[in-house]
Structure formats: C-alpha cells, structure tokens
Design a protein around this motif. Sequence first.
Motif, PDB file in Angstrom:
ATOM      1  N   PRO A 279      -9.329  -3.588  11.703  1.00  0.00           N
ATOM      2  CA  PRO A 279      -7.942  -3.393  11.268  1.00  0.00           C
ATOM      3  C   PRO A 279      -7.852  -2.959   9.809  1.00  0.00           C
ATOM      4  O   PRO A 279      -8.592  -3.456   8.954  1.00  0.00           O
ATOM      5  N   LEU A 280      -6.942  -2.054   9.529  1.00  0.00           N
ATOM      6  CA  LEU A 280      -6.789  -1.527   8.171  1.00  0.00           C
ATOM      7  C   LEU A 280      -5.923  -2.409   7.284  1.00  0.00           C
ATOM      8  O   LEU A 280      -6.178  -2.547   6.087  1.00  0.00           O
ATOM      9  N   GLY A 281      -4.857  -2.977   7.869  1.00  0.00           N
ATOM     10  CA  GLY A 281      -3.854  -3.685   7.086  1.00  0.00           C
ATOM     11  C   GLY A 281      -4.383  -4.693   6.093  1.00  0.00           C
ATOM     12  O   GLY A 281      -4.058  -4.634   4.892  1.00  0.00           O
ATOM     13  N   PRO A 282      -5.223  -5.648   6.526  1.00  0.00           N
ATOM     14  CA  PRO A 282      -5.701  -6.674   5.586  1.00  0.00           C
ATOM     15  C   PRO A 282      -6.526  -6.100   4.438  1.00  0.00           C
ATOM     16  O   PRO A 282      -6.599  -6.705   3.367  1.00  0.00           O
ATOM     17  N   ILE A 283      -7.140  -4.938   4.658  1.00  0.00           N
ATOM     18  CA  ILE A 283      -8.012  -4.369   3.632  1.00  0.00           C
ATOM     19  C   ILE A 283      -7.236  -3.529   2.628  1.00  0.00           C
ATOM     20  O   ILE A 283      -7.550  -3.532   1.433  1.00  0.00           O
ATOM     21  N   THR A 284      -6.210  -2.808   3.095  1.00  0.00           N
ATOM     22  CA  THR A 284      -5.453  -1.955   2.171  1.00  0.00           C
ATOM     23  C   THR A 284      -4.839  -2.776   1.039  1.00  0.00           C
ATOM     24  O   THR A 284      -4.746  -2.303  -0.093  1.00  0.00           O
ATOM     25  N   LYS A 285      -4.430  -4.010   1.343  1.00  0.00           N
ATOM     26  CA  LYS A 285      -3.832  -4.853   0.304  1.00  0.00           C
ATOM     27  C   LYS A 285      -4.824  -5.161  -0.806  1.00  0.00           C
ATOM     28  O   LYS A 285      -4.456  -5.258  -1.982  1.00  0.00           O
ATOM     29  N   THR A 286      -6.092  -5.321  -0.469  1.00  0.00           N
ATOM     30  CA  THR A 286      -7.109  -5.623  -1.483  1.00  0.00           C
ATOM     31  C   THR A 286      -7.395  -4.418  -2.368  1.00  0.00           C
ATOM     32  O   THR A 286      -8.076  -4.547  -3.386  1.00  0.00           O
ATOM     33  N   LEU A 287      -6.894  -3.235  -1.957  1.00  0.00           N
ATOM     34  CA  LEU A 287      -7.117  -2.012  -2.736  1.00  0.00           C
ATOM     35  C   LEU A 287      -5.892  -1.637  -3.564  1.00  0.00           C
ATOM     36  O   LEU A 287      -5.825  -0.540  -4.115  1.00  0.00           O
ATOM     37  N   GLY A 288      -4.925  -2.555  -3.634  1.00  0.00           N
ATOM     38  CA  GLY A 288      -3.767  -2.324  -4.493  1.00  0.00           C
ATOM     39  C   GLY A 288      -2.526  -1.838  -3.782  1.00  0.00           C
ATOM     40  O   GLY A 288      -1.474  -1.698  -4.410  1.00  0.00           O
ATOM     41  N   LEU A 289      -2.605  -1.575  -2.476  1.00  0.00           N
ATOM     42  CA  LEU A 289      -1.426  -1.140  -1.740  1.00  0.00           C
ATOM     43  C   LEU A 289      -0.560  -2.343  -1.385  1.00  0.00           C
ATOM     44  O   LEU A 289      -1.041  -3.479  -1.357  1.00  0.00           O
ATOM     45  N   PRO A 290       0.720  -2.114  -1.085  1.00  0.00           N
ATOM     46  CA  PRO A 290       1.585  -3.226  -0.684  1.00  0.00           C
ATOM     47  C   PRO A 290       1.102  -3.857   0.617  1.00  0.00           C
ATOM     48  O   PRO A 290       0.350  -3.245   1.376  1.00  0.00           O
ATOM     49  N   GLN A 291       1.555  -5.090   0.864  1.00  0.00           N
ATOM     50  CA  GLN A 291       1.204  -5.771   2.102  1.00  0.00           C
ATOM     51  C   GLN A 291       1.837  -5.059   3.289  1.00  0.00           C
ATOM     52  O   GLN A 291       3.046  -4.950   3.406  1.00  0.00           O
ATOM     53  N   ILE A 292       0.999  -4.534   4.162  1.00  0.00           N
ATOM     54  CA  ILE A 292       1.493  -3.848   5.355  1.00  0.00           C
ATOM     55  C   ILE A 292       1.914  -4.891   6.387  1.00  0.00           C
ATOM     56  O   ILE A 292       1.208  -5.887   6.578  1.00  0.00           O
ATOM     57  N   PRO A 293       3.067  -4.716   7.034  1.00  0.00           N
ATOM     58  CA  PRO A 293       3.510  -5.692   8.039  1.00  0.00           C
ATOM     59  C   PRO A 293       2.431  -5.987   9.072  1.00  0.00           C
ATOM     60  O   PRO A 293       1.677  -5.097   9.474  1.00  0.00           O
ATOM     61  N   GLU A 294       2.358  -7.242   9.504  1.00  0.00           N
ATOM     62  CA  GLU A 294       1.305  -7.669  10.414  1.00  0.00           C
ATOM     63  C   GLU A 294       1.365  -6.968  11.760  1.00  0.00           C
ATOM     64  O   GLU A 294       0.348  -6.829  12.439  1.00  0.00           O
TER      65      GLU A 294
END
Length: 240
Positions: A72-87
């Motif tokens: 899944p991409l969502g949990p990782i994008t947040k660690t790269l500075g992007l906003p929290q993507i909805p679950e």
Amino acid sequence: LSENDSLRILSLSGMALDQNASKAVSYALAYNQSLESLHLDSCCVGYSGQRHIVAGVVSNRNIKLRVLTGFPLGPITKTLGLPQIPEDWGNDRALSFIRYMWLFARSQNTFNDAARGPAPPAAVAASGKAAFAALSASDACKFQFQQEHAVSQTEDAPLIAPDASILVRSESGQNLQIPAWGDSLLDDDSLSETESFDGSSVSEVSASRNDPAVSVDHERRNRNLQWLRSHLQSLTEVGN
C-alpha cells in the motif's frame, strides 16, 4: 527504464528486490514518463525498499503511473512529507492524487514543466500539501481530481482477455475443470462432469459472450479448450 518512453506495463512480481534493487527501481521511476502499470507482488520488498520506490514515484513531476501492486502507498507517502491520505483510498486513488498534485503545481507555475527527474523533497512535500488543501477549498479542484482519477479507471485494460480460458479446481480439490464455451463444446456429451462445469461459474469472462461491446473469437477459444481437454491429465498433475 529511466529513459524509456514507450514502456507502459512492467511486472517484476516474484523477483526479490533488496535495498540496492529498490534504489534502482526508485531511480527509474523518478525519471520515467511512460510507465502506467508496475506490479511488485511477492517481491519481498522491505519497508526501507518500499520508501525508496515510493520516493521515486512522488518525486516524478511527469509521472504517468496508474497501477502499482505489491504494497500500500498511503502509509508510506506520509513519511515522505505528503499529507495523510484517507485510509479508504487504494493505490489507484493515491496515484491519482500524486499525478494531480503535479498538475496543480503546474497550473500554479511552481516548477519547470520541461524538467525531467526527481523534484527536491521540499518541493514534493510543498506540492502535496498545496494540492490537498486545494481539494478541501475548491470545488473546481475536486472536479479536476475526480476527472484525473476517472481517466485512470476508464483506461485500465481488462485483467483477463475476453477469449481467455480459465481453469479452476473441482469441489474436491483433486481435479482441474475446463469451462464449456461455444456451441461445439456446450453440446459435447463426451466431456465429463468432472472436467467441465456450467458457464455461469466461469466468472466474469463468461459474461463477455453476451456483451456486444466485447469481441470474442469463439473458434479460437474452442481450439484452446480442445487443447486443454487433450492435456487435462498432465495439467492436473502439474497443478497438484
């Protein structure tokens, strides 16, 4: 891959990707401008490797990727500075947002459209936050994002060709079953109950024969099924 402008689908599924391999994939994704589907199932990619790969995706200002499987991409994008993507966003919608955030940044003239290669991490984070804020504040931006996501849905090719033959196991699990298809096989009494089953259980591919929008070569499919029948014992042995 980084300079290839024609490749659209790439599968690395089943290939173990260690840290160095993940970095190589990340580099390629940061530069590639044509790839639309990347399959990384069963690649044993660790968390660090996943971060490298996703970093390559989000940093590409001209990314075309619409499908990514394997993690899944969502949990990782947040660690790269992007906003929290909805679950409830899957990878397809997450990728739609990544493409949209660069479209939005382009509309704001915040980067050189001709630039190829990874954007600086600070620019990635800023673009993501600005695009996500715009989605909350503007109906026009929401509509543009929905359009971008809709394009990714309508352009997806079917997972299975309309004239494909699907083998499934019998209820006992001991034998493979061959679906009946076309008049010549549907009326063939020589096919035992353990080797065939009703077309209604063949899954969605069977429905394509009733769909005028789908072109199916029945003669070719029946030849395929005849071949499967003649090699059923060998296929069952391999499957077991």
